[in-house]
Enzyme design. Structure first.
Site, PDB file in Angstrom:
ATOM      1  N   HIS A  21       0.819  -1.226   0.000  1.00 52.49           N
ATOM      2  CA  HIS A  21       0.000   0.000   0.000  1.00 52.49           C
ATOM      3  C   HIS A  21       0.850   1.273   0.000  1.00 52.49           C
ATOM      4  O   HIS A  21       0.313   2.367  -0.211  1.00 52.49           O
ATOM      5  CB  HIS A  21      -0.933   0.033   1.218  1.00 52.49           C
TER       6      HIS A  21
ATOM      7  N   ASP B   6      -4.806 -12.922   3.434  1.00 53.53           N
ATOM      8  CA  ASP B   6      -6.076 -12.338   3.880  1.00 53.53           C
ATOM      9  C   ASP B   6      -7.224 -12.656   2.915  1.00 53.53           C
ATOM     10  O   ASP B   6      -8.354 -12.207   3.118  1.00 53.53           O
ATOM     11  CB  ASP B   6      -5.962 -10.825   4.151  1.00 53.53           C
TER      12      ASP B   6
HETATM   13  C1  SP5 Z   1      -1.135  -5.225   3.926  1.00 55.93           C
HETATM   14  C2  SP5 Z   1      -2.605  -5.216   4.197  1.00 55.93           C
HETATM   15  O1  SP5 Z   1      -3.246  -6.252   4.096  1.00 55.93           O
HETATM   16  N1  SP5 Z   1      -3.167  -4.065   4.593  1.00 55.93           N
HETATM   17  C3  SP5 Z   1      -4.554  -3.984   4.837  1.00 55.93           C
HETATM   18  C4  SP5 Z   1      -4.945  -2.736   5.521  1.00 55.93           C
HETATM   19  C5  SP5 Z   1      -6.405  -2.690   5.851  1.00 55.93           C
HETATM   20  N2  SP5 Z   1      -6.675  -1.645   6.729  1.00 55.93           N
HETATM   21  C6  SP5 Z   1      -7.972  -1.235   7.118  1.00 55.93           C
HETATM   22  C7  SP5 Z   1      -9.087  -2.076   6.623  1.00 55.93           C
HETATM   23  C8  SP5 Z   1     -10.398  -1.621   7.142  1.00 55.93           C
HETATM   24  C9  SP5 Z   1     -11.450  -2.601   6.716  1.00 55.93           C
HETATM   25  N3  SP5 Z   1     -12.574  -2.613   7.575  1.00 55.93           N
HETATM   26  C10 SP5 Z   1     -13.347  -3.806   7.391  1.00 55.93           C
HETATM   27  C11 SP5 Z   1     -14.143  -4.134   8.596  1.00 55.93           C
HETATM   28  C12 SP5 Z   1     -14.720  -5.513   8.451  1.00 55.93           C
HETATM   29  N4  SP5 Z   1     -15.489  -5.877   9.593  1.00 55.93           N
HETATM   30 ZN    ZN Z   2      -4.128  -7.191   2.558  1.00 58.44          ZN
END
Ligand code: SP5
Ligand code: ZN
Length: 360
Positions: free
Chosen positions: A172, A298
């Site tokens: 990212h 993931d």
């Molecule tokens: C490297 C990597 O996998 N970074 C991922 C970063 C995600 N960060 C915040 C995601 C927020 C998503 N919220 C979803 C809630 C589901 N219950």
């Molecule tokens: Zn990720």
């Protein structure tokens, strides 16, 4: 079964002190999803198998980072924490941006007029509220880059597969942005280092659940580095503003970016179908360097923040399919937050990739 030599895992303990503690999920403080345990469980599960050998990274210095990131971004990652603490920030808590530099302001904001404390200008370089900085973050981010660069060194020296257990992850992070638990873009730094060593066509395959907006940005106008990503559809998944199928690169890089967004609930069979499309594009591109693999787990069905539906067995199928490219692989850890399954998923994926690469 033929004897195979041990596959190197490049890892260090520097990441242990990078522990952001809390992030907000639905307004509630929760344990940071990017926890140190993630890397520890993967390392321990692989070492328990016997097919892997743990190796420390060697230091590669700042130049490979500066080949990909702006100096002001590096300066921020290096000094935001100490500036914050010098300004009275309580070191028991992580540093997070609270005020973002959005388009309306950026248009009329000369960059030399940014606030002087790096902590006060964090919102000009960070695109989310879930990328905490703590005292150990800078050293961990540098160590993750060294891990990635040591992994590619070992592949260039003849290993068919090396696994870089990077934490923090990197995909990212853009030229001038941090976010998504990422500070320095490990995969982009490796791809650029391959170009610096003479490669003319480098492919980056990103199988993390999330779109690697940073990697895409860095190589957007480049025809020598292809970026191919399978990820949760950004219409409903982080990072939301990047990763649409219509994004295909520009200038010399037009057509060298391929985004394959996947609907929520995508299972192993559907995933493999999309993966075949990704691999066909990489074959057609004709890489003359090792594959740079942004590897996230993931996509697992039980991941707490994602919505695909892969099972542990599917990672073995994906690993075999990637091996069929017939080129060596630098696998760099990105995300994956179902801590209880990370070990099994890494064993399944890397085991199949390892076998496939040594059988060719
Ligand atoms: C490297 C990597 O996998 N970074 C991922 C970063 C995600 N960060 C915040 C995601 C927020 C998503 N919220 C979803 C809630 C589901 N219950
Ligand atoms: Zn990720």
């Amino acid at each position: 079964m033929p004897e195979r030599s041990a596959t190197p895992i490049i890892a260090s303990d520097h990441h242990l002190a990078h522990d952001g503690l809390i992030e907000l999920a639905g307004g509630q403080p929760v344990r940071c999803y990017d926890s140190p345990e993630r890397a520890t469980v993967i390392r321990d599960a692989l070492l328990a198998i016997g097919d892997y050998s743990l190796e420390a990274p060697s230091e590669h210095g700042p130049d490979p980072i500066a080949a990909v990131h702006d100096l002001e971004l590096i300066d921020l990652v290096e000094h935001a924490w100490t500036d914050a603490v010098a300004d009275g920030h309580d070191p028991r808590y992580p540093l997070l941006p609270d005020t973002f530099l959005l388009r309306e302001y950026a248009r009329r904001m000369p960059l030399d007029q940014l606030p002087t404390g790096r902590h006060d200008r964090l919102g000009a370089y960070c695109f989310d509220t879930a990328t905490p900085i703590v005292a150990g973050t800078t050293a961990a981010a540098r160590a993750a880059v060294d891990i990635a660069l040591t992994a590619v060194d070992r592949v260039l020296a003849g290993e068919p597969l090396v696994y870089g257990l990077c934490r923090p992850p990197g995909h990212h992070a853009g030229r001038n942005l941090i976010g998504g638990y990422c500070f320095y873009n490990n995969a982009a730094i490796v791809a650029q280092s391959l170009v610096a060593r003479g490669a003319q066509r480098v492919a980056v395959l990103d199988v993390d659940f999330h779109h690697g907006n940073g990697t895409q940005q860095i190589f957007w106008e480049r025809g020598d580095v292809m970026y191919v990503s399978l990820h949760g559809d950004p219409r409903g998944s982080y990072p939301y503003y990047s990763g649409y199928a219509t994004e295909r690169g520009a200038e010399a890089g037009e057509g060298a970016t391929l985004n394959l967004p996947l609907p929520a609930g995508t299972d192993g069979d559907a995933y493999l179908g999309a993966l075949d499309e990704a691999l066909d594009a990489i074959r057609a591109f004709g890489a003359d360097a090792p594959l740079v693999l942004s590897l996230g787990f993931d996509t697992y069905h039980a991941d707490p923040i994602c919505n695909l539906a892969l099972q542990t067995d599917d990672y073995a199928r994906i690993g075999s399919r990637i091996a069929s490219l017939g080129i060596s692989v630098v696998a760099l850890q990105e995300g994956g937050y179902a801590v209880e399954a990370l070990g099994a998923n890494a064993v399944a994926f890397l085991g199949a990739l390892r076998e496939g690469l040594s059988d060719r």
